[in-house]
Design a protein around this motif. Structure first.
Motif, PDB file in Angstrom:
ATOM      1  N   GLU A  35      -8.873  -3.639  -0.824  1.00  0.00           N
ATOM      2  CA  GLU A  35      -8.275  -2.562  -1.656  1.00  0.00           C
ATOM      3  C   GLU A  35      -6.844  -2.978  -1.797  1.00  0.00           C
ATOM      4  O   GLU A  35      -6.248  -2.599  -2.617  1.00  0.00           O
ATOM      5  CB  GLU A  35      -8.586  -1.344  -0.951  1.00  0.00           C
ATOM      6  CG  GLU A  35      -7.947  -0.137  -1.665  1.00  0.00           C
ATOM      7  CD  GLU A  35      -6.813   0.385  -0.991  1.00  0.00           C
ATOM      8  OE1 GLU A  35      -6.435  -0.213  -0.097  1.00  0.00           O
ATOM      9  OE2 GLU A  35      -6.322   1.476  -1.304  1.00  0.00           O
ATOM     10  N   ASN A  38       0.834  -1.170  -0.005  1.00  0.00           N
ATOM     11  CA  ASN A  38      -0.012  -0.034  -0.124  1.00  0.00           C
ATOM     12  C   ASN A  38       0.922   1.314  -0.151  1.00  0.00           C
ATOM     13  O   ASN A  38       0.691   2.107  -0.614  1.00  0.00           O
ATOM     14  CB  ASN A  38      -0.826  -0.021   1.362  1.00  0.00           C
ATOM     15  CG  ASN A  38      -2.090  -0.511   0.832  1.00  0.00           C
ATOM     16  OD1 ASN A  38      -3.164   0.081   0.063  1.00  0.00           O
ATOM     17  ND2 ASN A  38      -2.339  -1.760   1.388  1.00  0.00           N
ATOM     18  N   ILE A  42      -5.629   6.346   3.187  1.00  0.00           N
ATOM     19  CA  ILE A  42      -4.686   4.986   3.355  1.00  0.00           C
ATOM     20  C   ILE A  42      -3.632   4.980   4.353  1.00  0.00           C
ATOM     21  O   ILE A  42      -3.755   3.815   5.188  1.00  0.00           O
ATOM     22  CB  ILE A  42      -4.148   5.042   1.824  1.00  0.00           C
ATOM     23  CG1 ILE A  42      -5.025   4.832   0.711  1.00  0.00           C
ATOM     24  CG2 ILE A  42      -3.295   3.543   2.043  1.00  0.00           C
ATOM     25  CD1 ILE A  42      -5.930   3.649   0.477  1.00  0.00           C
ATOM     26  N   PHE A  58      -7.340  -5.352 -11.339  1.00  0.00           N
ATOM     27  CA  PHE A  58      -8.176  -4.573 -10.532  1.00  0.00           C
ATOM     28  C   PHE A  58      -9.650  -4.993 -10.840  1.00  0.00           C
ATOM     29  O   PHE A  58     -10.537  -4.514 -10.364  1.00  0.00           O
ATOM     30  CB  PHE A  58      -8.136  -3.186 -11.287  1.00  0.00           C
ATOM     31  CG  PHE A  58      -6.611  -2.517 -11.179  1.00  0.00           C
ATOM     32  CD1 PHE A  58      -6.125  -2.589  -9.707  1.00  0.00           C
ATOM     33  CD2 PHE A  58      -6.206  -1.739 -12.182  1.00  0.00           C
ATOM     34  CE1 PHE A  58      -4.910  -2.078  -9.696  1.00  0.00           C
ATOM     35  CE2 PHE A  58      -4.913  -1.048 -11.817  1.00  0.00           C
ATOM     36  CZ  PHE A  58      -4.438  -1.065 -10.587  1.00  0.00           C
ATOM     37  N   ILE A  97     -14.989  -4.568  -3.799  1.00  0.00           N
ATOM     38  CA  ILE A  97     -15.506  -3.171  -3.083  1.00  0.00           C
ATOM     39  C   ILE A  97     -16.937  -2.722  -3.312  1.00  0.00           C
ATOM     40  O   ILE A  97     -17.675  -2.011  -2.863  1.00  0.00           O
ATOM     41  CB  ILE A  97     -14.299  -2.068  -3.562  1.00  0.00           C
ATOM     42  CG1 ILE A  97     -13.126  -2.352  -3.108  1.00  0.00           C
ATOM     43  CG2 ILE A  97     -14.685  -0.591  -3.145  1.00  0.00           C
ATOM     44  CD1 ILE A  97     -12.029  -1.434  -3.398  1.00  0.00           C
ATOM     45  N   ALA A 118      -6.071  -4.948  -5.049  1.00  0.00           N
ATOM     46  CA  ALA A 118      -5.885  -3.802  -6.054  1.00  0.00           C
ATOM     47  C   ALA A 118      -4.348  -3.171  -6.071  1.00  0.00           C
ATOM     48  O   ALA A 118      -3.951  -2.990  -6.968  1.00  0.00           O
ATOM     49  CB  ALA A 118      -6.932  -2.878  -5.993  1.00  0.00           C
ATOM     50  N   ILE A 119      -4.057  -2.886  -4.740  1.00  0.00           N
ATOM     51  CA  ILE A 119      -2.749  -2.310  -4.622  1.00  0.00           C
ATOM     52  C   ILE A 119      -1.625  -3.218  -4.979  1.00  0.00           C
ATOM     53  O   ILE A 119      -0.658  -2.703  -5.729  1.00  0.00           O
ATOM     54  CB  ILE A 119      -2.538  -1.931  -3.142  1.00  0.00           C
ATOM     55  CG1 ILE A 119      -3.525  -0.606  -2.803  1.00  0.00           C
ATOM     56  CG2 ILE A 119      -1.167  -1.003  -2.783  1.00  0.00           C
ATOM     57  CD1 ILE A 119      -3.378   0.578  -3.567  1.00  0.00           C
ATOM     58  N   PRO A 124     -10.880  -6.925  -7.306  1.00  0.00           N
ATOM     59  CA  PRO A 124     -11.281  -5.773  -6.050  1.00  0.00           C
ATOM     60  C   PRO A 124     -12.335  -4.736  -6.404  1.00  0.00           C
ATOM     61  O   PRO A 124     -13.143  -4.596  -5.502  1.00  0.00           O
ATOM     62  CB  PRO A 124      -9.890  -5.347  -5.939  1.00  0.00           C
ATOM     63  CG  PRO A 124      -9.019  -6.386  -6.453  1.00  0.00           C
ATOM     64  CD  PRO A 124      -9.451  -6.959  -7.441  1.00  0.00           C
ATOM     65  N   GLY A 125     -12.587  -4.517  -7.806  1.00  0.00           N
ATOM     66  CA  GLY A 125     -13.369  -3.568  -8.131  1.00  0.00           C
ATOM     67  C   GLY A 125     -14.659  -4.179  -7.941  1.00  0.00           C
ATOM     68  O   GLY A 125     -15.831  -3.656  -7.381  1.00  0.00           O
ATOM     69  N   PHE A 154     -13.167  -2.932   3.276  1.00  0.00           N
ATOM     70  CA  PHE A 154     -12.758  -1.916   2.193  1.00  0.00           C
ATOM     71  C   PHE A 154     -11.230  -2.077   1.895  1.00  0.00           C
ATOM     72  O   PHE A 154     -10.551  -2.425   0.982  1.00  0.00           O
ATOM     73  CB  PHE A 154     -13.158  -0.627   2.313  1.00  0.00           C
ATOM     74  CG  PHE A 154     -12.347   0.370   1.400  1.00  0.00           C
ATOM     75  CD1 PHE A 154     -12.901   0.296   0.076  1.00  0.00           C
ATOM     76  CD2 PHE A 154     -11.612   1.236   1.868  1.00  0.00           C
ATOM     77  CE1 PHE A 154     -12.204   1.193  -0.766  1.00  0.00           C
ATOM     78  CE2 PHE A 154     -10.881   2.123   1.008  1.00  0.00           C
ATOM     79  CZ  PHE A 154     -11.231   2.018  -0.470  1.00  0.00           C
ATOM     80  N   ALA A 155     -10.674  -1.849   3.281  1.00  0.00           N
ATOM     81  CA  ALA A 155      -8.969  -1.831   2.990  1.00  0.00           C
ATOM     82  C   ALA A 155      -8.649  -3.109   2.682  1.00  0.00           C
ATOM     83  O   ALA A 155      -7.501  -3.308   2.185  1.00  0.00           O
ATOM     84  CB  ALA A 155      -8.675  -1.246   4.590  1.00  0.00           C
ATOM     85  N   TRP A 182     -15.371  -0.251   6.508  1.00  0.00           N
ATOM     86  CA  TRP A 182     -13.983   0.233   6.300  1.00  0.00           C
ATOM     87  C   TRP A 182     -12.804  -0.610   6.207  1.00  0.00           C
ATOM     88  O   TRP A 182     -11.976  -0.821   5.447  1.00  0.00           O
ATOM     89  CB  TRP A 182     -13.748   1.639   7.199  1.00  0.00           C
ATOM     90  CG  TRP A 182     -14.346   2.835   6.579  1.00  0.00           C
ATOM     91  CD1 TRP A 182     -15.245   3.408   7.131  1.00  0.00           C
ATOM     92  CD2 TRP A 182     -13.857   3.738   5.387  1.00  0.00           C
ATOM     93  NE1 TRP A 182     -15.552   4.502   6.291  1.00  0.00           N
ATOM     94  CE2 TRP A 182     -14.803   4.554   5.262  1.00  0.00           C
ATOM     95  CE3 TRP A 182     -13.079   3.384   4.421  1.00  0.00           C
ATOM     96  CZ2 TRP A 182     -14.852   5.646   4.176  1.00  0.00           C
ATOM     97  CZ3 TRP A 182     -13.044   4.147   3.376  1.00  0.00           C
ATOM     98  CH2 TRP A 182     -13.839   5.315   3.413  1.00  0.00           C
TER      99      TRP A 182
END
Lengths: 243, 74
Positions: free
Chosen positions: B58, A181, A220, B18, B25, B61-62, B21-22, B54-55, B51
């Motif tokens: 996410e 991240n 983030i 992506f 989310i 995706a990262i 994860p798209g 979500f993290a 949240w």
């Protein structure tokens, strides 16, 4: 075309004070410098802010008390009463990562959480600690953790393998999440920043994007520190209460 | 094919990561909207969980973004 800048340049480790111990290179680097800075900043905030011990707190004292209560609630929600002894550890982890992430958002600074060496060693310490806690609390009964109660016995061979693998991937998923991240976010900032000047008058478009991404990066930075902390809580809870 | 072109194609292919994860989310926020609509009093507790999830999603995706950037600039 202007001289080529590599967006990964910002993660380079520079030796500030070279120290050698036999064959080991334990030099004081810019990474260590920012870790010392983060620890100093947290210590100064927590010590000086609560020094007045006012019953009507000032702004700094409110900040310190808010962060304390935030983690105290997190620990009591996730672990319960037995979590009290681990509060100081969890609070330290949270503040260290949070300040590491936020210090990295300053221009020209270094983000030590964007290095797998840093995050993996933190995650491994947590992993070993959690395993030791579990063995001390439950002895060999800890192995029942790998077979949830009420599962049909013919599923056991499959389930035990899955549970053992998922247990041992914990430190890696924990550390890679934080490191990736931070690294991807900071690289993205540099890449988008590279569009601003070459586009000339149209450069305000990527600039607006850059402002938005910087805001996202602050979110983030906080969120990943929170995730790291809450997962630590969940792991310690697993060790204490065994599912 | 020369290495430079292969790098660009590889970085483009890495962004396919992506997609998952798209969807994930989207599902998380859809579930949040649904549940807050049904029980607005529980909004606070549900939002915190949302949240965190979500993290977690996410982050995947990262990973794809990190791979793409490492291929391009590494």
């Amino acid at each position: 075309m202007a001289e080529k800048h590599n967006p990964l340049e910002q993660f380079e480790i520079q030796t500030l004070i070279p120290i050698r111990l036999g064959n080991l290179d334990i030099s004081f680097t810019n990474s260590s410098a920012f870790m010392v800075l983060a620890v100093a900043a947290v210590a100064i905030l927590m010590i000086l802010a609560v020094r007045p011990r006012a019953s009507i707190p000032g702004r700094w004292q409110i900040l310190a008390e808010l962060s304390y209560e935030f983690i105290a609630r997190l620990v009591s929600d996730n672990i319960g009463k037995d979590g009290k002894p681990y509060f100081s550890l969890i609070f330290t982890i949270f503040m260290f990562i949070l300040f590491g992430n936020f210090l990295g958002m300053l221009p020209y600074s270094f983000t030590f959480t964007s290095h797998i060496a840093v995050t993996l060693s933190m995650a491994l310490v947590i992993f070993v600690l959690v395993t030791i806690i579990a063995f001390f609390k439950h002895g060999t009964r800890f192995f029942s953790f790998f077979l949830p109660a009420g599962v049909p016995i013919f599923l056991a061979p499959l389930l035990i393998v899955i549970e053992v693998i998922s247990y041992f991937t914990r430190p890696f998923s924990l550390s890679i999440r934080l490191f990736a991240n931070m690294m991807a976010g900071h690289t993205l900032l540099k890449v988008v920043g590279g569009f601003v000047f070459p586009l000339g008058i149209l450069g305000f478009v990527p600039l607006a994007g850059l402002v938005a991404i910087t805001g996202l990066e602050f979110l983030i930075a906080f969120l990943q520190a929170y995730i790291f902390t809450i997962l630590t809580c969940i792991y310690i809870n697993d060790a204490i209460n065994l599912h | 094919m020369d290495v430079e072109a292969a790098k660009l194609i590889g970085a483009g292919l890495a962004t396919l990561g992506f997609v998952g994860p798209g969807i994930g989310i989207g599902l998380i926020w859809a579930a949040l909207i649904n549940s807050v609509g049904r029980n607005p009093a529980a909004a606070g507790a549900i939002t915190t969980t949302a949240w965190v999830s979500f993290a977690l999603v996410e982050a995947l995706a990262i990973f794809a973004l990190a791979i793409a950037l490492l291929i391009l600039f590494g």
